[in-house]
Design an enzyme around this catalytic site. Structure first.
Site, PDB file in Angstrom:
ATOM      1  N   GLY A  47       0.762  -0.799   0.085  1.00  0.00           N
ATOM      2  CA  GLY A  47       0.156   0.568  -0.296  1.00  0.00           C
ATOM      3  C   GLY A  47       1.062   1.398  -0.057  1.00  0.00           C
ATOM      4  N   GLN A  52       3.528  10.218   0.823  1.00  0.00           N
ATOM      5  CA  GLN A  52       5.088   9.306   0.889  1.00  0.00           C
ATOM      6  C   GLN A  52       5.438   9.340  -0.510  1.00  0.00           C
ATOM      7  OE1 GLN A  52       2.546   5.323   2.167  1.00  0.00           O
ATOM      8  NE2 GLN A  52       4.474   4.910   3.036  1.00  0.00           N
ATOM      9  N   CYS A  95       6.114  -0.109   7.352  1.00  0.00           N
ATOM     10  CA  CYS A  95       5.264   1.125   6.348  1.00  0.00           C
ATOM     11  C   CYS A  95       6.668   1.516   5.159  1.00  0.00           C
ATOM     12  CB  CYS A  95       5.247   2.076   7.431  1.00  0.00           C
ATOM     13  SG  CYS A  95       4.828   3.988   6.535  1.00  0.00           S
ATOM     14  N   LEU A  96       6.605   1.780   4.502  1.00  0.00           N
ATOM     15  CA  LEU A  96       8.064   2.212   3.413  1.00  0.00           C
ATOM     16  C   LEU A  96       8.466   3.410   3.653  1.00  0.00           C
ATOM     17  CD1 LEU A  96       6.418   1.275  -0.449  1.00  0.00           C
ATOM     18  CD2 LEU A  96       7.714  -0.325   1.021  1.00  0.00           C
ATOM     19  N   HIS A 137      -4.266   2.352   8.025  1.00  0.00           N
ATOM     20  CA  HIS A 137      -3.456   2.200   7.881  1.00  0.00           C
ATOM     21  C   HIS A 137      -2.802   3.352   6.857  1.00  0.00           C
ATOM     22  CE1 HIS A 137       1.180   1.613   8.045  1.00  0.00           C
ATOM     23  NE2 HIS A 137       1.077   2.523   6.924  1.00  0.00           N
ATOM     24  N   GLU A 138      -3.373   3.435   5.351  1.00  0.00           N
ATOM     25  CA  GLU A 138      -3.321   3.769   4.221  1.00  0.00           C
ATOM     26  C   GLU A 138      -3.602   5.378   5.157  1.00  0.00           C
ATOM     27  OE1 GLU A 138      -0.852   3.429   2.655  1.00  0.00           O
ATOM     28  OE2 GLU A 138      -0.679   1.983   3.020  1.00  0.00           O
ATOM     29  N   HIS A 141      -2.248   7.026   6.862  1.00  0.00           N
ATOM     30  CA  HIS A 141      -1.274   8.661   6.249  1.00  0.00           C
ATOM     31  C   HIS A 141      -1.929  10.211   5.405  1.00  0.00           C
ATOM     32  CE1 HIS A 141       2.697   6.173   6.084  1.00  0.00           C
ATOM     33  NE2 HIS A 141       1.812   5.802   5.506  1.00  0.00           N
TER      34      HIS A 141
HETATM   35 ZN    ZN Z   1       2.728   3.376   5.375  1.00  0.00          ZN
END
Ligand code: ZN
Length: 172
Positions: A47, A52, A95-96, A137-138, A141
């Site tokens: 995701g 990000q 998380c990236l 989660h997304e 963000h």
């Molecule tokens: Zn994340």
């Protein structure tokens, strides 16, 4: 399509920004979604939110397909959580934007979401399991919230400090 560098800790200024809704789905949005998807596959991740990549628009891409399985990308714009279940579930999240850090997070096990799809059509979906976790989660963000906000303050401060230190040492 092109790869775009992913914003990571300690850049909280970007990651804490609240993203703005898109006015509609045009060629710019589609191009950004495609770049997000390519960047996410390359990372690899399941995701990614536009913030990000440093773009404060309420756009997500998600693909839960495992290695070797056919790709199943989902493109999401302006998502809203309509309802969540009472039941909770635990999942070890990563998380990236917080590389190589994983921690258990408890969230509602099911969510009902309203969003615009790639065709710009209002869509509703009910998600369970990993998809429910990933969507929450997304969507976090888009509101400047990171998964480490759902863990203990001690652990959160420790991971933020780790990234600040790495940056100072020139390791990021
Ligand atoms: Zn994340």
């Amino acid at each position: 399509m092109s790869l775009i560098p992913i914003v990571t800790l300690p850049d909280e200024k970007t990651l804490r920004e609240v993203s703005k809704p898109v006015a509609g789905i045009d060629s710019h949005v589609k191009k950004l979604w495609d770049d997000m998807l390519e960047t996410m596959y390359h990372a690899p991740g399941i995701g990614l939110a536009a913030i990000q990549l440093g773009v404060a628009q309420r756009l997500l891409v998600i693909d839960l397909a495992k290695d070797g399985e056919a790709k199943t990308p989902i493109f999401v714009a302006n998502p809203e959580i309509i309802k969540t279940s009472e039941a909770r579930s635990d999942y070890e999240e990563g998380c990236l934007s917080i590389p190589e850090f994983y921690e258990m997070v408890t969230r509602p096990a099911e969510v009902w979401i309203r969003y615009l799809n790639r065709q710009g059509e209002p869509t509703e979906t009910h998600a369970t399991g990993l998809m429910a976790t990933c969507l929450q989660h997304e969507i976090d963000h888009l509101n400047g919230v990171l998964f480490i906000d759902h863990i203990s303050r001690l652990k959160r401060e420790r991971v933020i400090k780790k990234f600040q230190k790495a940056q100072k040492l020139g390791k990021l």
